[in-house]
Design an enzyme around this catalytic site. Sequence first.
Site, PDB file in Angstrom:
ATOM      1  N   ASP A  36     -20.456   4.320  -3.192  1.00 33.80           N
ATOM      2  CA  ASP A  36     -19.981   5.654  -2.829  1.00 33.80           C
ATOM      3  C   ASP A  36     -19.091   5.648  -1.583  1.00 33.80           C
ATOM      4  O   ASP A  36     -18.172   6.452  -1.478  1.00 33.80           O
ATOM      5  CB  ASP A  36     -21.177   6.578  -2.586  1.00 33.80           C
ATOM      6  CG  ASP A  36     -21.964   6.809  -3.863  1.00 33.80           C
ATOM      7  OD1 ASP A  36     -21.347   6.791  -4.935  1.00 33.80           O
ATOM      8  OD2 ASP A  36     -23.189   6.994  -3.788  1.00 33.80           O
ATOM      9  N   VAL A  37     -19.349   4.717  -0.673  1.00 31.70           N
ATOM     10  CA  VAL A  37     -18.591   4.715   0.586  1.00 31.70           C
ATOM     11  C   VAL A  37     -17.164   4.210   0.398  1.00 31.70           C
ATOM     12  O   VAL A  37     -16.384   4.199   1.349  1.00 31.70           O
ATOM     13  CB  VAL A  37     -19.292   3.873   1.668  1.00 31.70           C
ATOM     14  CG1 VAL A  37     -20.644   4.479   2.016  1.00 31.70           C
ATOM     15  CG2 VAL A  37     -19.438   2.431   1.265  1.00 31.70           C
TER      16      VAL A  37
END
Lengths: 467, 103
Positions: A396-397
Amino acid sequence: MISANLSAVFYLISGILFILALRGLSSPDTSRQGNYFGIAGMIIAIVVTFLSIGNFSTSLVYVIIFLLIGGIIGAFIAFKIPMTAMPELVAGFHSLVGLAAVFVAIAAFLNPEAFNLGVVGGIKLASLIEMSIGAAVGAITFSGSIIAFLKLRGIMSGSPITFSGQHLLNLILGIGIFVLIFYLCKTQSANVFWTVIMISFLVGVLLIIPIGGADMPVVISMLNSYSGWAAAGIGFTLENTALIITGALVGSSGAILSYIMCKAMNRSFVSVILGGFGADSSADDKKEKKDQKPVKSGNAEDAAFLMKNASSVIIVPGYGMAVAQAQHALREMVDKLKKNDIKVTYAIHPVAGRMPGHMNVLLAEANVPYDEVFELEDINNDFANSDVAFVIGANDVTNPVAKTDPKSPIFGMPVLDVEKCKSVLFVKRSLSPGYAGIDNELFYKDNTLMLFADAKKMTEDIVKNLD
Amino acid sequence: MEIDPFIFRFSIFILSIFIGYYVVWSVTPSLHTPLMSVTNAISSVIIVGAIIAALAGSSESVFNISSIFGFLAIVLAAINIFGGFLVTQRMLQMYKKKKDKKK
């Protein structure tokens, strides 16, 4: 036996040493010295307590025995624990601080004479308020940390547990605690005191179960903060400066870490606490979309070839690296690359992993020098000038959706600009979305090569292919 | 009129929050995990309360209901103190600069 004034001075000194312990952490160079300050402060506090009571009867022998039992258990854990399990360990330690606060408050309530707080049934009003607040916060810390521990350990599912009326229930219980404490002050009734503690245990559980796995960095920081406030509450009861200073330090430390973590996820603290994140993703809808989009996948040989011909590589580690214990294999790979005069750096997102700084510790464990490891804002501009980004266990990052799609739940979250690299190698077991439940656009970019495998196995295979 | 000693302790508390605020902001992000484990260890200074409670028993009866809670709290806090400081030390030993590792 030493006078109360002298012992107060010594408690102040140990408080100052604790401040210096935290101060030392501003740089890895001074951090070890800082830790010794902390140990010295603790020894002073304990010795002064013995001297100020001046009771050297058989009780003292038992105190030392119990101290050693706890010490041996603690030392054993400290040496045995693998670095990947740090989040669980810290959560477990928080629960112990919370429970210790509850026990001390109970002991003070049952035997107020020993603490100069009045007599049973006639405890000084201020002390009664302080000890019940300390006990309540301690109890919330304890049960909340236990839940966090179970979730991190994987004994309990990381997905949020929610039910209707949850927030209303929490609110009612929270108000109930205050009403009961007020009632306790009027009646001095032991039963009310026990009820306050029991409700607080319940609140701790209810507070943490709706919070999902990806929000764990916030939860751990928050519980860190609570354990500090509990200690401060007990410090007021015992009129002990060392405990008040420490409680305030730890409380603000945890609060700042929670703030940093929330900011790194672009989420408000309130929305994290209310929980439920990641539960409402429409998984079916996403699966369909996925099938339509082509993905380029490769093997270790392709990856090794790409990296060998690069002049600079940025490594982006995430929780998956911790799960696969891939940090040592990664280090080996980087060593090989460096031998070929390839510049290698590491990029760490603040919420990579399950607690603040989790990735940094793992890389340090694998002997990666800390001056090759960079935080998000320090390295984000370098992606555009680099040849290969090696994403291992992060998801997600790195998702560019956070910058482009205002409808995405992670929109606005600061992300690593991995897609700006000439090519991206993405080690992942499958195409499944990460904890936030969002599909990662990066998978379908032309310059992305997916490496479907266990992070450790893939890294080891790349190492072999680099020869 | 005399000032209640509570106010003095409360002043210490508030000032310590400010010290904590500035000190913690200056902690480098790469050391946030050791920060958590060391704050864990130092908050176990709550052991002073546990010791007071445990030593309150008389010589004839070391264990009464109040001192038992004290003894239990000693064990819990001691686990934290030793565990917290030692694991922090173990982590901090691992942080090395580039120059150190030249072979």
